[in-house]
Design an enzyme around this catalytic site. Structure first.
Site, PDB file in Angstrom:
ATOM      1  CB  CYS A   3      -0.958  -0.003   1.191  1.00 33.04           C
ATOM      2  SG  CYS A   3      -0.182  -0.420   2.771  1.00 33.04           S
ATOM      3  CG  HIS A  14      -0.805   4.050   4.692  1.00 33.53           C
ATOM      4  ND1 HIS A  14      -1.431   3.797   5.892  1.00 33.53           N
ATOM      5  CD2 HIS A  14      -0.460   2.835   4.179  1.00 33.53           C
ATOM      6  CE1 HIS A  14      -1.459   2.483   6.091  1.00 33.53           C
ATOM      7  NE2 HIS A  14      -0.876   1.889   5.072  1.00 33.53           N
TER       8      HIS A  14
END
Length: 337
Positions: A129, A242
């Site tokens: 990711c 994130h």
């Protein structure tokens, strides 16, 4: 238009549930969805297009008649069942790190290297990711000015670990507010009001596997083994989204304004960069969005051709489920299934 039978392995997890949501949102040409998970989830239901679908145990026979198998259940499950799915005629798009660095398996971010999809031999890997959002932002700059070196520090949300970590953070926050000592189960230490410079296991060099994934996967996706990369990956007490502080050094000079202009035209990127008005990407703002957001674009005056970037994305969407489905969409678009 042809419609496809799709299996989702790990359908009860955070990424699997997001896959179901995105298939519906993007009106993917689905004939049938088969939600699969481990035996302990057998009988649980998930929702798709207003219907409740019973989750079944994932076995080799589950893939009979399946066109596309989307895996989000971890390395062990992928290694065991992905070959079985291929034997039965399915194309596998895998979210684990089981096959990412195999020379036989394409590692794909559709905005960056869609041409690599054609090289598949039954399996296509979805990158890590944190790698995905970084390369989406870096590739347009690399194409113009050739990046020589990347230094990245990540601030990764607990959703990257899964539903259990999300629940643990919520429980720990309640305990802290009640004056109690939080208990850690998912992570080695409490994550509530804390920062853990520890994602995945450490090797003998002191680097974590998460850091090495970012290094090795970026080189493979960008098709540049000479790219110098170093990473420090950190878990923070954020539910989802994130964030990354990225410093790059390029062969050709890029001013901050040039970088903004390039990124504002790049596929899958949204520039939010007006520090004077306190406008920059925040994980709380990007949750539910498909783009990779970039801000705090500024020159690094300590080197000849340096830039600093702040890169934020919804890790459950672009960092996992969305990227997987975008790969499938490319395959449908180019008649590769």
């Amino acid at each position: 238009m042809k419609k496809y039978n799709i299996a989702i392995v790990g359908a009860t997890g955070a990424v699997g549930q997001t896959m179901l949501k995105i298939l519906e949102e993007r009106d993917f040409p689905v004939n049938r969805v088969l939600p699969l998970a481990s035996a302990r989830s057998n009988g649980i239901s998930v929702s798709f297009r207003g219907e409740k679908l019973k989750v079944l145990e994932a076995t080799p026979a589950s893939f009979n008649g399946i066109d596309i198998a989307l895996f989000s259940a971890g390395k062990t499950v992928s290694k065991e069942l992905a070959p079985e799915a291929i034997k039965r005629g399915a194309i596998v798009i895998d979210n684990s790190n089981a096959f990412r660095m195999s020379p036989e398996v394409p590692l794909v971010v559709p905005e960056v290297n869609p041409e690599d999809i054609k090289k598949h031999k039954g399996i296509i890997s979805n990158p890590n990711c944190s790698t995905i959002q970084m390369v989406v932002a870096l590739k347009p700059l690399h194409d113009v000015a050739r990046i020589k070196r990347v230094v990245v520090s990540t601030y990764q949300a607990v959703s990257g670990t899964g539903l259990e970590a999300i629940e643990e953070l919520m429980e720990q926050l309640k305990m802290v507010l009640n004056g109690e000592d939080p208990k850690a189960r998912v992570y080695p230490y409490p994550i509530a009001l804390n920062v853990l410079p520890h994602i995945d296991v450490f090797d003998d060099t002191g680097y974590s596997q998460e850091e090495l994934k970012m290094v090795n996967e970026t080189k493979k996706i960008m098709n540049d083994d000479n790219l110098a990369i170093t990473a420090t990956t950190v878990r923070v007490p954020v539910m989802n989204g994130h964030s990354e502080a990225v410093n790059i050094e390029t062969e050709e000079k890029l001013t901050a304004e040039m970088a903004r202009e390039i990124l504002s035209k790049a596929s899958g990127v949204k520039v939010v960069d007006d520090p004077k008005s306190k406008r920059y990407p925040l994980p709380g703002d990007v949750t539910g969005s498909d783009e990779v957001f970039v801000g705090r674009i500024r020159e690094d005056f300590s080197v000849r051709n340096g830039l600093n970037l702040w890169i934020v994305a919804d890790n459950l969407r672009k960092g996992a489920a969305l990227n997987t489905i975008q790969i499938a969409e490319k395959m449908v678009e180019n008649a590769m299934i």
